[in-house]
Design an enzyme around this catalytic site. Structure first.
Site, mmCIF file in Angstrom:
data_model
loop_
_atom_site.group_PDB
_atom_site.id
_atom_site.type_symbol
_atom_site.label_atom_id
_atom_site.label_comp_id
_atom_site.label_asym_id
_atom_site.label_seq_id
_atom_site.Cartn_x
_atom_site.Cartn_y
_atom_site.Cartn_z
ATOM 1 N N ASP A 1 5.869 7.426 -3.047
ATOM 2 C CA ASP A 1 4.577 6.793 -2.803
ATOM 3 C C ASP A 1 4.776 5.288 -3.002
ATOM 4 O O ASP A 1 5.784 4.857 -3.576
ATOM 5 C CB ASP A 1 3.538 7.360 -3.773
ATOM 6 C CG ASP A 1 2.172 6.733 -3.592
ATOM 7 O OD1 ASP A 1 1.819 6.444 -2.440
ATOM 8 O OD2 ASP A 1 1.480 6.540 -4.592
ATOM 9 N N LEU A 2 3.820 4.480 -2.557
ATOM 10 C CA LEU A 2 3.954 3.030 -2.690
ATOM 11 C C LEU A 2 3.069 2.484 -3.805
ATOM 12 O O LEU A 2 3.561 1.986 -4.819
ATOM 13 C CB LEU A 2 3.605 2.360 -1.357
ATOM 14 C CG LEU A 2 3.613 0.830 -1.352
ATOM 15 C CD1 LEU A 2 4.987 0.288 -1.729
ATOM 16 C CD2 LEU A 2 3.200 0.308 0.030
ATOM 17 N N ASP A 3 1.763 2.609 -3.628
ATOM 18 C CA ASP A 3 0.825 2.015 -4.572
ATOM 19 C C ASP A 3 0.971 2.659 -5.942
ATOM 20 O O ASP A 3 0.846 3.868 -6.104
ATOM 21 C CB ASP A 3 -0.609 2.198 -4.088
ATOM 22 C CG ASP A 3 -0.862 1.467 -2.770
ATOM 23 O OD1 ASP A 3 -0.052 0.588 -2.433
ATOM 24 O OD2 ASP A 3 -1.842 1.801 -2.088
ATOM 25 N N THR B 1 0.191 -2.566 -5.929
ATOM 26 C CA THR B 1 -0.797 -2.933 -4.911
ATOM 27 C C THR B 1 -2.151 -2.334 -5.221
ATOM 28 O O THR B 1 -3.152 -2.703 -4.601
ATOM 29 C CB THR B 1 -0.324 -2.465 -3.523
ATOM 30 O OG1 THR B 1 -0.069 -1.067 -3.566
ATOM 31 C CG2 THR B 1 0.940 -3.202 -3.119
ATOM 32 N N LYS C 1 -7.565 6.662 -6.422
ATOM 33 C CA LYS C 1 -6.128 6.462 -6.319
ATOM 34 C C LYS C 1 -5.505 7.538 -5.444
ATOM 35 O O LYS C 1 -5.783 8.719 -5.592
ATOM 36 C CB LYS C 1 -5.478 6.475 -7.705
ATOM 37 C CG LYS C 1 -5.788 5.262 -8.543
ATOM 38 C CD LYS C 1 -5.173 5.368 -9.930
ATOM 39 C CE LYS C 1 -3.658 5.372 -9.884
ATOM 40 N NZ LYS C 1 -3.074 5.387 -11.246
ATOM 41 N N SER D 1 2.744 6.752 2.195
ATOM 42 C CA SER D 1 1.655 5.961 1.634
ATOM 43 C C SER D 1 0.348 6.246 2.349
ATOM 44 O O SER D 1 0.308 6.349 3.581
ATOM 45 C CB SER D 1 1.978 4.468 1.753
ATOM 46 O OG SER D 1 0.858 3.691 1.373
ATOM 47 N N ALA D 2 -0.733 6.372 1.580
ATOM 48 C CA ALA D 2 -2.059 6.574 2.157
ATOM 49 C C ALA D 2 -2.607 5.302 2.775
ATOM 50 O O ALA D 2 -3.662 5.326 3.405
ATOM 51 C CB ALA D 2 -3.026 7.087 1.080
ATOM 52 N N LYS E 1 -4.285 13.020 1.074
ATOM 53 C CA LYS E 1 -3.926 13.720 -0.157
ATOM 54 C C LYS E 1 -5.222 14.196 -0.855
ATOM 55 O O LYS E 1 -6.220 13.494 -0.787
ATOM 56 C CB LYS E 1 -3.150 12.786 -1.086
ATOM 57 C CG LYS E 1 -1.889 12.183 -0.452
ATOM 58 C CD LYS E 1 -1.299 11.101 -1.356
ATOM 59 C CE LYS E 1 -0.156 10.359 -0.665
ATOM 60 N NZ LYS E 1 0.393 9.260 -1.478
ATOM 61 N N GLU F 1 5.115 10.195 -7.304
ATOM 62 C CA GLU F 1 3.696 9.826 -7.207
ATOM 63 C C GLU F 1 3.160 9.356 -8.551
ATOM 64 O O GLU F 1 3.707 9.689 -9.604
ATOM 65 C CB GLU F 1 2.872 11.038 -6.759
ATOM 66 C CG GLU F 1 2.727 11.185 -5.260
ATOM 67 C CD GLU F 1 1.649 10.276 -4.681
ATOM 68 O OE1 GLU F 1 1.018 9.533 -5.452
ATOM 69 O OE2 GLU F 1 1.440 10.336 -3.450
ATOM 70 N N ASP F 2 2.032 8.622 -8.476
ATOM 71 C CA ASP F 2 1.376 8.173 -9.718
ATOM 72 C C ASP F 2 -0.041 8.716 -9.828
ATOM 73 O O ASP F 2 -0.762 8.353 -10.766
ATOM 74 C CB ASP F 2 1.341 6.644 -9.770
ATOM 75 C CG ASP F 2 0.330 6.056 -8.790
ATOM 76 O OD1 ASP F 2 -0.414 5.137 -9.174
ATOM 77 O OD2 ASP F 2 0.288 6.541 -7.636
#
Length: 1012
Positions: A788-790, A796, A824, A893-894, A924, A948-949
Site C-alpha cells: 500500500d502507499l498511504d 500522504t 483510511k 493504492s486506493a 477495500k 497495509e496500515d
C-alpha cells in the site's frame, strides 16, 4: 451447526410499499407446483404485472420474416397468462377500495420456506377514516396440479361499518408485448379468449381457449366461511372480464372476517375441441371439492410435508452466515416448486414466476437445474428427461429441417418441442443442446441408479442425438485428421457460427462416448431391448464404434503461447473490447446496445464456454491448465449472462482462487434477491438459482462424478465457520459437514455408500461418520510483495487529512479522529460518504461529485510539494530489499493519484506493476485491488504478500488469499498475520520464513514488533 445474525434462514421477509419494487416482489413471492404458477401480488390490488400461468397453456404465433430461408422456424410458442383467480376486492359500504387512495401504514410480505406459503399483512387507512389490517396466506398445492388456496382476513382497527369481499376470476391480463429487450414480452398472434362463464352461491367458473394452439382452460372457485357466521352471501354474477361472488358483513373495532378461497384450473392438450369442456369443468370441480373437504389448515400441513423431503435431502446449514443460508434455501425452494410433477414439461428459464423468455425451456434446464434436482429431488429430474423423450419426435423433425438425414436435434428454446427461435445463429446453431441432454441423462442415471430409465428412454435419446455430431463434423486433414465441428454457436452467444467451439467439441466428445457405452451396455445386459431399439431407430452394427472413433479424434486445441484452450478457432485472433467499455455499466448487457456483428468481432464472452466445459467435462485436464484458462477468460468475460457467475465460482474454487470463488458465489446467490441484472420483475432466473447450489456443492464441496461415484474435495470459505449440505445418491443420504478442522461425512440413509474424498476411496455404512482433516496447506514460495502507499511508504495520509479537513470545514461537517481512521484505505467516494454521515444536510449525486473533485483538487495541489524526503524512514530500503531478494514488487493504492505520487517520491522505478483506483470498481475491503496486483504480476495471490496500515486493507489482502503484514498499532490491525511498528522494521528475510497461507499464519499470530 448454528448461525448468528438477524436473518431467518427459513423466512424471506420484505417490508415497504414502494410501487417501483412491486413487480420484483411479485416474482420473489410467486408460488408454483410445476403446473400452476401464481405471482405474489396483493389480492385486492390492480397490479398490471400480477398474473397466473399454466405450464401447459401456450399460444402458437407465426414468425414473420422479410426473408425466409429453408429450415427457418415458422412459429413460436408463448406461454400466456390464464384467468387470475387470486383476486379478492374490498368494498367499504358501497365504495370500492382503491388502495392507493388511502394511506399505507405498513406492509409486510413473508415467504415461509418450511411450508411453502406466502403471507402478507397490510395496515391501511381509508380516505374517509377507518383503519383495517388486511392479511392473507396462500399456497399453490405441490401435490394437486392446478390448486390455489387462500385464507383471507380483514380485521378492523378502528373502522365501524359494512364491508364486502368480492372474490373474482379475472381475464383482463394478456401477454406482455415485446419492446426493445428480446428477453421480455412476445409478438403474439391470438391469445386466450373467454368462452363461457357461470357464477352462483356455491361455485363460479369460466372457460377460455387459445386461438391457434387450440388449448382449452377452465378455472373455477369455491369458498369456505368461518364458523362464526360473520360473512353472508350477497350475490354472484358475470363481470366484463370474468365472474365474481360477493360476501358481506358488519365490522366493528377489534372484529374480523375470514374467507377461505379455493381455485382450481384444468386444461386440455393442444387442438382440443368443445367436447373437452365438460371434462375439464368436472375435473376442476372435483379438485375444489377435495380441497374444500380437506380445509386450508390441512392443505398447509400437506404442503409442509411435501417440502420436508426437500429440506431433508438438501440438509443445508451455513455456520456464521444466516443470510447466505436463507438465500440458498430460497433459491432451492423456487427451483423445486417450478419442477414438473409429470412427464409433460420441464423447467422454463423463469419457471412459472413471470413472462420472461415467453415461458421457454432452454439447455440450461439440463446443464444447471437438473444436476441440483438429481441429488435433492430425483423424481423431478426424471420428469425433465422423460419430457425430452416425449418431444423426441419433434427433435427428429427439427433435425430434418436442418438437413440431417438421421438423428434428432433438440431445439434451443421451446415449450412443446419445436424450435421457437427466429434467429438461427443464436438459436438452431446451438447444437450443444444435444450434449447437455446427454450429459444430464448420464448424471441422472449415476445419481439415481435408475437403469430402467436408461434402458427404456435414455438409450434412444442418446443414440438419436449422437448421430447428429457425425453429420455436423468431419475428419479434417488440415488438422491432422482430427474430428472438427463447424458453424455452431456455443452457450456464449457473444460468438456465433464458429468452428471448433471448445465447449461444443468437449461436450460432444463426452456425448459420443456415453452413447457408445450405453449401446454396448444394452447389448450385454438387455439384448432383447437392444434388438428392439436397433430395429426402431435402424441402428447400424458399427455406429457405436463410429461414435467412439469420432470422440477419440475430437479436436480440442490448446494455444501454445498462452497455454489455454481457445474458445473457438478464431476467438484469440479478435481484438479485445477496450477496458473503458468493458467496465462501463451503461453498456450492460452488450446485446441491448451493440449490433450482434459488433459483438461477434470482438474477443468478449457473455459467459465463458471454455470454463463451463472444464466444469462439466474437464476431469482429464490438470489443475495448472484450468488455472490458466480461468485467469485468461476472467479478463474477457462481461458476465451479461446470469449463468456466468456460478461457472466462475466453481472453477475458482477448484483452482485455488478462493476470494474470486466467494465473490462469484455471492453474485449467483443473489441474482434475483438483489435484482443484479435488472429484470427480476419479469420472473426469477431458475438456472442462476440452481447455480448458487452448484457453487456451494460443486465449488466449495468439490462434488464431481467419477466412474459413476460421487467424488468430493471440500474446502471452507473464509467468511464461514462451517457449512453442511446433503447428497441424495441412489438409495442413500449422505451428510457432508465442513469446518476448520476438516470434512465430516455421515451416512444417514441406505446400507452403504462408496465415494471419493480428494481422490481416495472411502466407504460408509448406515449411521457411520468419517472425519477427515483438510490437507496440509501447501508451502508457498513467496514471489512478490504488494505495498500500500498511504501510511506505509509515505505519510500522504497527512495530505489527505488536510484536504478532507478543509472540505469538512467548508461544509460544516465534523471530522474527528475516529472518522478519519474509518476513512483510511477507502477510496475517494467511499471516504466522502463517511464524511457526509454527520453533515448538516443531504447531498445529491451531482453535489457529491463536485465535493469529491474539490477535495481532490486541493490534494493534487499538496502533492506537487512532495519529494523523496517525504518517504517514511526505511520505506525505500524496504522496497529495494524485496527487489534485491529476487522478488517482484507491486503497488496497490486506493488513490487515483498514485502514479503521480510515486513519481514525486522518486520510487516509480521500484515497482513492476501499479494498481490505483482507476483500475478497479470495488474499494477495500473488497479484494479486487490485490487480485488485480497479483494478476498484473502474473502470479497467484497465494504467492504474494500484502503490506497495509489500515484494517480495511488487511481485510482486502486476506480476501484476496494473501498473507498480510500490518504496519501500525496492534489494536487497529489485530487481523494482520505479521505486525510491524513501522516500515523501517520491515525485514523481508525474517518475514519470508514466516510467510504462507493466511490461515496458517494467523494461527500463531506472528509479531515482529520487537525483532531482537
Amino acid at each position: 451447526m448454528h448461525a448468528t445474525g438477524t436473518a431467518d434462514p427459513w423466512q424471506l421477509v420484505r417490508h415497504g410499499r414502494d410501487r417501483a419494487g412491486f413487480a420484483q416482489d411479485e416474482s420473489l413471492f410467486a408460488l408454483a407446483n410445476g403446473s400452476l404458477g401464481v405471482r405474489g401480488g396483493l389480492e385486492e390490488d390492480d397490479s398490471p404485472s400480477q398474473g397466473c400461468f399454466l405450464a401447459g397453456v401456450w399460444e402458437r404465433s407465426p414468425i414473420a420474416y422479410h426473408e425466409r430461408f429453408t429450415g427457418y422456424a415458422r412459429n413460436t410458442d408463448t406461454r400466456v397468462p390464464v384467468a387470475d383467480a387470486s383476486r379478492i376486492r374490498l368494498r367499504l359500504g358501497d365504495v370500492p377500495v382503491q388502495l392507493d387512495d388511502g394511506e399505507w401504514l405498513a406492509l409486510e410480505r413473508r415467504l415461509d420456506l418450511r411450508n411453502g406459503s406466502y403471507r402478507r399483512t397490510l395496515r391501511w387507512r381509508a380516505p374517509g377514516g377507518g383503519t383495517l389490517e388486511i392479511s392473507s396466506e396462500r399456497l399453490v398445492a405441490l401435490d394437486r396440479p392446478g390448486l390455489l388456496a387462500i385464507r383471507y382476513r380483514v380485521r378492523s382497527i378502528d373502522y365501524r361499518g359494512p364491508i364486502a369481499l368480492e372474490s373474482a376470476i379475472d381475464t383482463v391480463r394478456t401477454a406482455v408485448t415485446q419492446g426493445d429487450d428480446p428477453r421480455i414480452g412476445a409478438h403474439l398472434s391470438g391469445g386466450l379468449h373467454l368462452d363461457d362463464a357461470h357464477a352462483d352461491a356455491d361455485v363460479a367458473w369460466l372457460s377460455q381457449r387459445t386461438t391457434h394452439s387450440g388449448i382449452r382452460v377452465v378455472c373455477a372457485q369455491t369458498h369456505r366461511l368461518a364458523a362464526d357466521g360473520a360473512l353472508a352471501f350477497q350475490g354472484a354474477a358475470r363481470t366484463p372480464h370474468g365472474v365474481a361472488q360477493v360476501w358481506a358483513a358488519e365490522l366493528a373495532p377489534g372484529s374480523d372476517v375470514v374467507l377461505d378461497k379455493f381455485a382450481a384450473w384444468s386444461w386440455s392438450q393442444p387442438t382440443a375441441d368443445a367436447s373437452s369442456h365438460p371434462v375439464l369443468l368436472t375435473s376442476a370441480k372435483a379438485t375444489l371439492e377435495s380441497a374444500g373437504h380437506a380445509g386450508f389448515p390441512s392443505l398447509l400441513a400437506d404442503q409442509a410435508g411435501q417440502l420436508a423431503a426437500l429440506w431433508r435431502a438438501s440438509d443445508i446449514a451455513i455456520d456464521g452466515a444466516p443470510e447466505v443460508e436463507q438465500a440458498l434455501r430460497f433459491n432451492l425452494f423456487q427451483l423445486f416448486q417450478s419442477g414438473s410433477r409429470n412427464d409433460q414439461g420441464s423447467v422454463a428459464a423463469k419457471g412459472l414466476t413471470g413472462e420472461g423468455y415467453e415461458g421457454h425451456c432452454f439447455w440450461d434446464a439440463e446443464a444447471f437445474m437438473l444436476p441440483v434436482l438429481a441429488t435433492t429431488a430425483p423424481a423431478l429430474a426424471r420428469h425433465m428427461l422423460a419430457w425430452r423423450h416425449a418431444t423426441l419426435d419433434r427433435a427428429r423433425i427439427h433435425a430434418r429441417e436442418l438437413n440431417h438425414a438421421r438423428g434428432a436435434l433438440y431445439p434451443w428454446r421451446t415449450i412443446a418441442g419445436d424450435e421457437c427461435s427466429a434467429y438461427f445463429p443464436g438459436g438452431s446453431a446451438q447444437y450443444h443442446i444435444n450434449a447437455a441432454v446427454a450429459w444430464a441423462i448420464r448424471l441422472y442415471v449415476d445419481a439415481s441408479g435408475d437403469e430402467a430409465f436408461l434402458r427404456d428412454l435414455g438409450a434412444e435419446m442418446l443414440c438419436e442425438t449422437a448421430r447428429v455430431w457425425l453429420q455436423v463434423g468431419h475428419y479434417n486433414p488440415r488438422r491432422g485428421g482430427a474430428f472438427c465441428i463447424h458453424e455452431v454457436t456455443g452457450p456464449d452467444e457473444y460468438s456465433a457460427l464458429v468452428d471448433n467451439n471448445h465447449y461444443t467439441n468437449r461436450m460432444a466428445q463426452r456425448h459420443l462416448r456415453d452413447a457408445a457405452a450405453t449401446v454396448e451396455w444394452l447389448l450385454a445386459t438387455h439384448p432383447a431391448e437392444h434388438a428392439a431399439l436397433a430395429k426402431r431407430i435402424d441402428l447400424d452394427a458399427d455406429e457405436a464404434a463410429q461414435w467412439r472413433h469420432a470422440a477419440d479424434a475430437m479436436y480440442l486445441a490448446e494455444d501454445a503461447e498462452l497455454g489455454i484452450f481457445p474458445q473457438d478457432d478464431g476467438f484469440l485472433d479478435k481484438p479485445r473490447i477496450p477496458p473503458e467499455q468493458m467496465d462501463d455499466p451503461a453498456l450492460r448487457p452488450l446485446l441491448l446496445h451493440w449490433h450482434p456483428l459488433t459483438i461477434y468481432r470482438h474477443q468478449v464472452c457473455k459467459q465463458a464456454d471454455t470454463l463451463l466445459a472444464l466444469m462439466l467435462a474437464g476431469e482429464d485436464v490438470d489443475a495448472a491448465a484450468k488455472r490458466r484458462n480461468f485467469d485468461y477468460y476472467e479478463g474477457v468475460t462481461v458476465h451479461d449472462s446470469t449463468l456466468s457467475a456460478s461457472t466462475f465460482a466453481v472453477l475458482a474454487a477448484e483452482t485455488g482462487r478462493a476470494a474470486q470463488a466467494y465473490r462469484y458465489f455471492l453474485d449467483t446467490l443473489r441474482v434475483d434477491l438483489d435484482d443484479l441484472h435488472g429484470n427480476a420483475a419479469h420472473g426469477l432466473h431458475m438456472a442462476a438459482m440452481a447455480g448458487s447450489w452448484l457453487a456451494l456443492t460443486w465449488g466449495f464441496g468439490g462434488l464431481r462424478v467419477r466412474n459413476g461415484q460421487p467424488a468430493l474435495a471440500p474446502q471452507l470459505p473464509q467468511p464461514w465457520r462451517g457449512y453442511r449440505f446433503g447428497l441424495r445418491w441412489r438409495d442413500t443420504q449422505l451428510r457432508v459437514e465442513v469446518d476448520a478442522a476438516g470434512a465430516r461425512y455421515t451416512l444417514l440413509d441406505g446400507d452403504m455408500l462408496d465415494f471419493l474424498h480428494r481422490g481416495e476411496p472411502q466407504r460408509l455404512r448406515k449411521g457411520e461418520t468419517l472425519q477427515l482433516a483438510h490437507p496440509a496447506a501447501p508451502a508457498h514460495e513467496l514471489k512478490a510483495v504488494v505495498f500500500d502507499l498511504d501510511g506505509v511508504l509515505a505519510d500522504t495520509a497527512v495530505l489527505h487529512r488536510a484536504a478532507w479537513q478543509q472540505l469538512a470545514a467548508e461544509i460544516d461537517a465534523p471530522l474527528d479522529e475516529a472518522t478519519a481512521e474509518r476513512m483510511k484505505g477507502v477510496d475517494r467516494m467511499g471516504s466522502l460518504e463517511i464524511l457526509l454521515e454527520h453533515a448538516p444536510r443531504r447531498y445529491g449525486d451531482a453535489e457529491k461529485a463536485e465535493l469529491a473533485a474539490r477535495k481532490n483538487a486541493r490534494y493534487a495541489e499538496l502533492i506537487e510539494h512532495l519529494d523523496p524526503n517525504n518517504l517514511l524512514p526505511g520505506a525505500r530500503a524496504a522496497v529495494e530489499s524485496v527487489r534485491h531478494a529476487g522478488l517482484k514488487t507491486a503497488l496497490a493504492s486506493a488513490s487515483r493519484n498514485a502514479p503521480r505520487l510515486i513519481e514525486r517520491l522518486g520510487i516509480a522505478d521500484l515497482f513492476d506493476y501499479v494498481v490505483d483506483a482507476s483500475h478497479i470498481t470495488h474499494s477495500k475491503p473488497d479484494p479486487e485491488i490485490y487480485l488485480a496486483a497479483a494478476a498484473g504480476l502474473g502470479l497467484a495471490p497465494a504467492d504474494c504478500l500484502g503490506v497495509e496500515d489500515a484494517a480495511a486493507g488487511i481485510a482486502s489482502i486476506h480476501a484476496a488469499g494473501m498473507a498480510a503484514v500490518g504496519i501500525g498499532r496492534a489494536d487497529a490491525l489485530a487481523e494482520a498475520d505479521v505486525l510491524l511498528p513501522n516500515i523501517a522494521a520491515f525485514d523481508i528475510d525474517r518475514i519470508r520464513t514466516k510467510s504462507g497461507p493466511p490461515a496458517r499464519l494467523r494461527a500463531d499470530a506472528v509479531s515482529l514488533c520487537n525483532p531482537n
